[in-house]
Design an enzyme around this catalytic site. Structure first.
Site, short mmCIF file in Angstrom:
data_model
loop_
_atom_site.label_atom_id
_atom_site.label_comp_id
_atom_site.label_asym_id
_atom_site.label_seq_id
_atom_site.Cartn_x
_atom_site.Cartn_y
_atom_site.Cartn_z
N LYS A 203 4.99 16.02 -33.19
CA LYS A 203 5.94 17.02 -32.71
C LYS A 203 6.72 17.53 -33.92
O LYS A 203 7.27 16.72 -34.68
CB LYS A 203 6.88 16.38 -31.70
CG LYS A 203 8.09 17.22 -31.31
CD LYS A 203 8.85 16.56 -30.17
CE LYS A 203 10.21 17.20 -29.95
NZ LYS A 203 10.87 16.68 -28.74
C1 R5P Z 1 13.57 15.15 -30.85
O1 R5P Z 1 12.44 14.80 -30.89
C2 R5P Z 1 14.56 14.49 -29.99
O2 R5P Z 1 13.92 13.46 -29.32
C3 R5P Z 1 15.29 15.36 -29.02
O3 R5P Z 1 16.11 14.57 -28.24
C4 R5P Z 1 14.51 16.28 -28.17
O4 R5P Z 1 13.18 15.91 -27.96
C5 R5P Z 1 14.60 17.63 -28.73
O5 R5P Z 1 14.41 18.61 -27.77
P1 R5P Z 1 15.05 20.06 -28.01
O6 R5P Z 1 15.35 20.18 -29.46
O7 R5P Z 1 14.00 21.02 -27.57
O8 R5P Z 1 16.27 20.12 -27.17
#
Ligand code: R5P
Length: 297
Positions: A203
């Site tokens: 990711k």
């Molecule tokens: C990143 O991997 C962290 O785990 C975050 O908590 C989350 O997955 C990020 O999601 P977003 O940036 O789309 O709110």
């Protein structure tokens, strides 16, 4: 006593037809065993090869994030529209209905809160518990260039070893420090290291310049992280550009659950990810769904 096969129907052995098994299409995943592939096929839609993961794991280091104060009220209704939910085991057990058939990818690292140095993480769940929870994968931060870089990489490689033993995909997440430059050079380095050290998929963040070099040089699928809340058209454009640039999906949180209409937004993101819908059309879809939802209230 088992019954003997007394059917009079003619046996059909088709000796002239060679047995077929289609190659597993997900990037870099052809050499895995059945359980691992099956978990990946639950997460990445086999029809499109893409995934819309909904990230709601933020509480593991920053508590009740805006939009996630009540996951039972605000997030559970979104589950039918995602391909997989990325959450913690605490939320899974306490709030997510076990009747849900959607794949659950579990946050497996943790330790420091936002009050401390975030790269100082440890593995924060047993693989045995991920299996007990019927997880479709586990996710872990990797802080390339961070203060505790080596520790976070060893956390991931230990999780990868356990994942390989049990058929559990590991998503390595490029965690970028506040003062670090988010450019293609950094993401090529971080994504490639994470893949080389065994992650099943990665990711990472979208960058406008040369994102396709990040996906091309990463031998496993990349899912795009969402990042901070943007106007809907900008978020849909970012997702569209990431998919066109070789990403195999998204793992978005705030840009979905902090939207004025999260159910409309996740469907618009889904159209971009699975149908290559152009961002302007996806925005129209978002607005149409939003108006329909408003009319029903
Ligand atoms: C990143 O991997 C962290 O785990 C975050 O908590 C989350 O997955 C990020 O999601 P977003 O940036 O789309 O709110």
């Amino acid at each position: 006593m088992p019954e003997a096969d007394t059917s009079t129907k003619k046996k059909q052995y088709f000796p002239e037809i060679p047995q077929k098994l289609k190659p597993f299409p997900l990037k870099g995943a052809g050499s895995y065993d059945w359980g691992m592939k099956n978990r990946l096929a639950r997460t990445f839609d086999p029809k499109t090869g893409h995934t819309v993961m909904l990230a709601v794991d933020h509480g593991y280091f920053q508590g009740p994030t805006t939009g996630l104060e009540r996951i039972d009220l605000n997030i559970i209704p979104l589950i039918p529209y995602c391909d997989a939910l990325f959450c913690t085991r605490g939320i899974l057990r306490s709030v997510v209905p076990p009747q849900s058939t959607k794949p659950m990818v579990l946050r497996a690292s943790g330790g420091p809160s936002i009050l401390k140095e975030l790269s100082n993480e440890e593995i924060a769940m047993d693989m045995e518990d991920a299996l007990r929870l019927n997880a479709a994968g586990v996710g872990i931060q990797v802080f390339v260039g961070g203060e505790f870089e080596t520790r976070s990489i060893h956390n991931m490689t230990r999780l990868v070893d356990l994942g390989l033993r049990h058929g559990m995909p590991v998503m390595g997440v490029t965690a970028v420090g506040k003062d670090m430059k988010r450019d293609a050079q950094y993401f090529r380095l971080a994504c490639r290291m994470i893949a080389e050290l065994g992650a099943t998929y990665v990711k990472t963040y979208y960058i406008e310049k040369d994102f396709e070099t990040v996906t091309a040089s990463c031998p496993v699928p990349i899912v795009m992280a969402g990042g901070k809340k943007l106007p809907e058209l900008d978020a849909l454009t970012m997702a569209y550009n990431a998919i066109q640039g070789g990403a195999s999906g998204v793992d978005m949180g705030r840009n979905i659950f902090q939207s004025d209409d999260p159910i409309a937004m996740i469907q618009a993101v889904g159209a971009v990810v699975h149908k290559n819908m152009k961002p302007e059309h996806a925005l129209e879809l978002y607005q149409t769904l939003k108006s329909k939802h408003a009319a029903k209230k």
